[in-house]
Design an enzyme around this catalytic site. Structure first.
Site, PDB file in Angstrom:
ATOM      1  N   SER A  87       0.859  -1.190   0.000  1.00  0.00           N
ATOM      2  CA  SER A  87       0.000   0.000   0.000  1.00  0.00           C
ATOM      3  C   SER A  87       0.890   1.232   0.000  1.00  0.00           C
ATOM      4  O   SER A  87       2.078   1.152   0.338  1.00  0.00           O
ATOM      5  CB  SER A  87      -0.878  -0.016   1.263  1.00  0.00           C
TER       6      SER A  87
ATOM      7  N   TYR B 121      -2.746  -0.662  10.146  1.00  0.00           N
ATOM      8  CA  TYR B 121      -2.655  -0.997   8.726  1.00  0.00           C
ATOM      9  C   TYR B 121      -1.280  -0.615   8.187  1.00  0.00           C
ATOM     10  O   TYR B 121      -0.659  -1.396   7.453  1.00  0.00           O
ATOM     11  CB  TYR B 121      -3.759  -0.281   7.956  1.00  0.00           C
TER      12      TYR B 121
ATOM     13  N   LYS C 282       1.542  -3.202   6.479  1.00  0.00           N
ATOM     14  CA  LYS C 282       2.039  -3.075   5.106  1.00  0.00           C
ATOM     15  C   LYS C 282       3.530  -2.730   5.061  1.00  0.00           C
ATOM     16  O   LYS C 282       4.229  -3.122   4.111  1.00  0.00           O
ATOM     17  CB  LYS C 282       1.191  -2.051   4.347  1.00  0.00           C
TER      18      LYS C 282
END
Length: 228
Positions: A138, A151, A155
């Site tokens: 991401s 998150y 990532k």
């Protein structure tokens, strides 16, 4: 037409996984996919009959992944392309407000789920001497933003895991951490709200992304790539 590939994709029931599935099949490739929603998997089986194969699998569960991988490898052989797409987004909030259970669930899917799939599919791919692994990263795996710290952490981990894996693979193979860009998905809506609709649809994205992914090879191994 290019030779048909056997492609394994996690998280195929919605979002980017579902869009990639549609595009891969349209281009003549054979897909083995998994997802956690049993009803959605049954619908895929009706829409995309054999030789495509779909299974209800929680990638965070190593035993489930192992059983699925054995079934796929026995029925289809080693994949030429393994795409670790399944992922979770946290409810946007400061890190200290995110419950431990939510944090753990995200880490289990986004990091451990990827590792589980690699553990069970990679030996067969290495034995055949070829194959490309694409681990979805991401923009938040290379940068940060408030309220999405879990998150981001997951990532950033995928970036490091994939680049290290690329150093371990034999020649002729590739591992690529891939930032898919910003696309209007349920996950983005969780983070951006209604403004997610300002971004590209999954269908339009897949029409660009799938040809890009299919061209990845050994020369791309270890490179942090982005679908622009």
């Amino acid at each position: 037409m290019a030779k048909s590939k056997i492609i394994v994709v996690t998280g195929v029931t919605r979002g980017l996984g579902r869009a990639m599935l549609q595009e891969f099949v349209a281009r003549g490739h054979v897909v083995a996919g998994c997802g956690r929603a049993e009803a959605a998997i049954e619908k895929l089986r009706r829409s995309f009959p054999e030789p495509h194969r779909f299974a209800t699998v929680d990638v965070a569960d190593d035993m489930q992944v192992g059983q699925w991988a054995r079934h796929v490898l026995t029925a289809m052989g080693p994949p030429q392309l393994l795409i670790n797409n399944a992922g979770l987004m946290n409810t946007p909030a400061p890190l200290w407000e995110i419950p431990a259970a939510e944090f753990s669930a995200l880490i289990d899917v986004n990091i451990k789920g990827t590792a589980n799939c690699l553990r069970h599919f990679l030996p067969a791919m290495i034995a055949q001497g070829s194959g490309v692994i694409v681990n979805f990263s991401s923009g938040w795996g290379r940068g940060t933003a408030p309220d999405v710290a879990p998150y981001c952490a997951s990532k950033w981990a995928i970036e490091g895991l994939t680049r290290a894996l690329a150093q371990e693979l034999p020649k002729g193979m590739a591992a690529v951490p891939l930032n898919p860009g910003i696309i209007d998905t349920d996950m983005l809506r969780r983070a951006f709200g209604d403004s997610a609709s300002n971004y590209e649809s999954t269908t339009a994205w897949a029409e660009r992304a799938v040809p890009f992914i299919l061209k990845l090879g050994p020369k791309h191994s270890g490179k942090a790539l982005t679908i622009g």
